[in-house]
Motif scaffolding. Structure first.
Motif, short mmCIF file in Angstrom:
data_model
loop_
_atom_site.label_atom_id
_atom_site.label_comp_id
_atom_site.label_asym_id
_atom_site.label_seq_id
_atom_site.Cartn_x
_atom_site.Cartn_y
_atom_site.Cartn_z
N LEU A 40 52.78 38.00 31.11
CA LEU A 40 52.40 37.43 32.41
C LEU A 40 50.89 37.25 32.56
O LEU A 40 50.44 36.65 33.54
CB LEU A 40 52.92 38.32 33.54
N PHE A 41 50.11 37.75 31.63
CA PHE A 41 48.65 37.67 31.77
C PHE A 41 48.11 36.27 32.04
O PHE A 41 47.16 36.12 32.82
CB PHE A 41 47.95 38.25 30.54
N PRO A 42 48.67 35.22 31.39
CA PRO A 42 48.07 33.90 31.62
C PRO A 42 47.92 33.54 33.10
O PRO A 42 47.00 32.82 33.47
CB PRO A 42 49.05 32.94 30.93
N THR A 43 48.82 34.02 33.96
CA THR A 43 48.68 33.67 35.37
C THR A 43 48.35 34.86 36.26
O THR A 43 48.03 34.67 37.43
CB THR A 43 49.99 33.06 35.93
N THR A 44 48.43 36.08 35.73
CA THR A 44 48.24 37.22 36.64
C THR A 44 47.02 38.07 36.33
O THR A 44 46.65 38.92 37.13
CB THR A 44 49.46 38.16 36.60
N ASP A 45 46.42 37.88 35.16
CA ASP A 45 45.29 38.73 34.80
C ASP A 45 44.07 38.37 35.64
O ASP A 45 43.59 37.25 35.60
CB ASP A 45 44.98 38.56 33.31
N VAL A 46 43.58 39.32 36.43
CA VAL A 46 42.41 39.06 37.27
C VAL A 46 41.23 39.87 36.73
O VAL A 46 41.40 40.68 35.82
CB VAL A 46 42.68 39.42 38.75
N ILE A 47 40.05 39.65 37.31
CA ILE A 47 38.86 40.30 36.78
C ILE A 47 39.02 41.82 36.77
O ILE A 47 38.65 42.49 35.81
CB ILE A 47 37.61 39.90 37.59
N ASP A 48 39.62 42.35 37.85
CA ASP A 48 39.76 43.81 37.93
C ASP A 48 40.67 44.37 36.85
O ASP A 48 40.37 45.41 36.27
CB ASP A 48 40.34 44.19 39.30
N VAL A 83 40.46 34.53 33.67
CA VAL A 83 40.52 35.59 34.69
C VAL A 83 39.81 35.17 35.98
O VAL A 83 40.25 35.52 37.07
CB VAL A 83 39.97 36.95 34.20
N THR A 84 38.73 34.41 35.83
CA THR A 84 38.06 33.94 37.05
C THR A 84 38.98 33.01 37.83
O THR A 84 39.16 33.15 39.04
CB THR A 84 36.75 33.20 36.71
N PHE A 85 39.60 32.07 37.10
CA PHE A 85 40.52 31.15 37.77
C PHE A 85 41.65 31.92 38.45
O PHE A 85 41.95 31.69 39.62
CB PHE A 85 41.11 30.13 36.78
N ASN A 86 42.26 32.85 37.70
CA ASN A 86 43.37 33.61 38.28
C ASN A 86 42.95 34.37 39.53
O ASN A 86 43.68 34.40 40.53
CB ASN A 86 43.93 34.61 37.26
N THR A 87 41.78 35.01 39.46
CA THR A 87 41.30 35.78 40.60
C THR A 87 41.16 34.88 41.83
O THR A 87 41.65 35.20 42.92
CB THR A 87 39.95 36.43 40.29
N LEU A 88 40.47 33.75 41.64
CA LEU A 88 40.23 32.87 42.78
C LEU A 88 41.53 32.23 43.27
O LEU A 88 41.78 32.15 44.47
CB LEU A 88 39.23 31.76 42.40
N SER A 142 55.72 33.39 33.24
CA SER A 142 54.42 33.57 33.87
C SER A 142 54.15 32.52 34.95
O SER A 142 53.48 32.78 35.93
CB SER A 142 53.31 33.55 32.81
N GLY A 143 54.73 31.32 34.78
CA GLY A 143 54.48 30.24 35.74
C GLY A 143 54.94 30.57 37.15
O GLY A 143 54.40 30.06 38.13
N ALA A 144 55.94 31.45 37.26
CA ALA A 144 56.49 31.74 38.58
C ALA A 144 55.68 32.80 39.33
O ALA A 144 55.84 32.97 40.53
CB ALA A 144 57.93 32.21 38.44
#
Lengths: 288, 303
Positions: free
Chosen positions: B247-255, B71-76, B157-159
């Motif tokens: 889609l969580f692997p690429t879209t899940d953010v901290i919020d 989630v940190t990676f996705n957020t940033l 999810s990659g897209a």
């Protein structure tokens, strides 16, 4: 000659980008008039083969759209009125040189922008301490003072000549009177700007209703859209139990018609208020 | 001058400030006590104060798994993409708009580009669905017309970093280009007149005058964006992706992660730990990058 081609090229790029921005709106708008049969056969189209008002009739037949409109309008009007007056008063004090503690107030405001309270404390405050679950106040109170908008106003107030305040004070007017009789009227354009920002925020918000409103009778328009998107049982949500089960609800078309009904007011008012948004953005410049 | 004397002297003014101040205390400062839950095992019966302390257990739990890296990676990563592309594209749009000589076309185009800013993320999500859906979505029908295979976008999810970036640019291009247009309008016409005398073409004027003079404000906006990089736009991500776990692997953010921990799992302490981590990292980022902004241009800094 080359200058001319260059100019044409730039116009073309802008035209394409504007189309890119516009197509989703057109898609939702025109397909909200699609007949269910045409939608079933062709899906989303830029120009459906048959246009009807069925979806609108279906929505307007039920109670939910009227309930939701009432909630949205109520929340937007009360919320905007309260937040504008609170923000304007607060910002005026921060901008006023007479106030010794203005820097402390200013810091208290800034700090909320850089250090979030976070979801958990906020949720517990509203739900467990203030007991505002399933109350419209849960949709109004949390947005009453937006630090960004307050600071936009502060910078407006600072551009006012200080003499206005001084001469009014000499004439014996008290500060509260000065604020309401003199300051508010002359800062009307700035007030109009943040009014629009607040109104837009209240109208478009769905986060608060997602967190705190379980009772469908209190769902604002945005939450109604969300229910329509995620809810499989559209007919019971929109029309109540009165709908006969033999008629299947035109789900997708109904979703789009609802969206058109919720953004309708914005799109209609938009051309008239755009200049105020532009003013607010450019004055608040980067701080937004 | 003492506290009470000051209050008495300006009592009217402090009365004006009182509602706003009360609001901040109740709705911004009181909820900060929620951070305490990060160090406690929350029990609904006992409330925040009565629940037992557990030290760093919640953090240990959070940091043990791989979720926090994800989630940190996705957020940033997502915020990074948003900042870079939205600023570059809206600056380009502003420059192009500024070059348009036909008044009516310019006004109309600007209004349309600004329009997406005014609608809610839920409306956006329906539009996204209408375009990307498999079977009846516009894009897939277009792909089929071209003889290409359909793509199940909502399972790919990659897209999504690209898709979300496009949506973000679509929504905010108008907003940022207003800011850029204002600063382009502020550029003295002397520069352009001098350049014209020297025989510079319009393209050369853009390259050598407009862009260099626009650069500081672009950098400033980027730095301020980076300062808030730990905060995702919950309304955007949750509005569009929702609970689509694929889609969580690429879209899940901290919020969105902390929201799920709270609302769906009912795990207050876990959610509080995530939020505490976010607030601290966010605070550090803002202070550091605000310092940088301050160095470049004092007036633009937040504090």
């Amino acid at each position: 000659m080359r200058e001319k081609t260059f100019g044409m090229g730039m116009n073309l790029i802008v035209l394409l980008f504007a189309l890119f921005c516009f197509v989703p709106f057109w898609l939702v708008f025109i397909d909200s008039f699609a007949s269910e049969a045409s939608f079933m056969a062709h899906g989303y189209q830029l120009l459906p083969s048959a246009l009807t008002l069925d979806a609108y009739k279906f929505i307007l037949q039920g109670d939910q759209i009227f309930r939701s409109y009432r909630v949205s309008i109520l929340v937007t009007i009360i919320g905007t009125a309260l937040s504008v007056i609170i923000t304007a008063m607060y910002a005026y004090v921060i901008a006023n040189r007479k106030v010794k503690y203005r820097n402390i107030l200013s810091f208290l405001t800034y700090f909320t922008m850089v250090f979030g309270a976070g979801l958990v404390g906020f949720y517990i405050l509203i739900a467990n301490w203030l007991h505002l679950k399933d109350s419209v106040w849960a949709l109004i109170l949390p947005y009453l003072l937006n630090p960004f908008y307050a600071f936009i106003l502060v910078s407006f107030y600072r551009t006012l000549p200080y003499e206005i305040n001084e001469s009014a004070t000499i004439d014996g007017a008290r500060e509260i009177r000065i604020f309401f009789k003199i300051i508010l009227p002359i800062t009307a354009p700035a007030i109009a700007t943040i009014t629009l920002f607040y109104a837009l925020q209240y109208w478009n918000d769905w986060w608060l209703s997602l967190l705190f409103i379980d009772n469908y009778k209190l769902h604002p328009l945005q939450m109604m859209i969300r229910q329509l998107i995620s809810n499989l049982n559209v007919s019971s949500y929109v029309s109540g139990s009165s709908t006969s089960y033999s008629v299947s609800a035109p789900t997708n078309v109904v979703q789009m018609a609802t969206v058109c009904l919720t953004i309708g007011p914005i799109v209609l008012v938009y051309p008239f208020v755009q200049k105020y948004f532009v003013r607010g953005l450019t004055v608040g410049a980067i701080k937004g | 001058m003492g506290f009470f004397k000051e209050i008495r002297k300006n009592v009217d003014l402090y009365i004006l400030a009182l509602p706003g101040l009360l609001f901040l205390l109740i709705f911004a400062y009181v909820p900060m006590s929620g951070h305490l839950l990060a160090f406690k095992k929350y029990q609904l019966m006992n409330g925040i104060w009565g629940s037992p302390w557990v030290g760093f257990d919640n953090f240990k739990f959070f940091f043990q798994g791989h979720d926090w890296i994800q989630v940190t990676f996705n957020t940033l990563f997502l915020n990074g993409l948003f900042i870079i592309f939205s600023l570059l594209i809206s600056a380009s749009v502003a420059i192009l708009l500024n070059e348009i000589r036909m008044k009516l076309f310019k006004k109309l185009a600007q209004s349309i580009i600004f329009l997406p800013y005014f609608i809610s993320w839920l409306v956006v999500s329906l539009m996204v669905f209408a375009i990307l859906n498999t079977g009846d979505g516009l894009l897939n029908k277009f792909l089929i017309t071209l003889g290409l295979p359909e793509v199940a976008w909502f399972q790919k999810s990659g897209a999504w970093p690209a898709i979300l970036t496009i949506i973000y640019v679509w929504k905010f291009a108008g907003y940022y280009s207003v800011i850029f247009l204002a600063s382009i309008t502020g550029i003295s016409s002397d520069y352009y007149e001098a350049a014209e005398i020297d025989g510079a073409s319009r393209f050369q004027q853009i390259i050598h005058i407009t862009i260099p003079l626009l650069k500081p404000i672009i950098i400033m906006l980027a730095l301020l964006g980076v300062g808030r990089i730990f905060y995702g736009d919950f309304g955007m991500i949750y509005g569009i992706v929702g609970d689509n776990g694929v889609l969580f692997p690429t879209t899940d953010v901290i919020d969105t992660y902390s929201f799920r921990a709270l609302r769906q799992l009912g795990n207050f302490s876990m959610s509080a730990a995530v939020v505490f981590y976010q607030s601290i990292m966010g605070l550090i980022c803002i202070v550091v990058f605000n310092g940088l902004v301050r160095k470049i241009d004092k007036d633009s800094s937040l504090f």
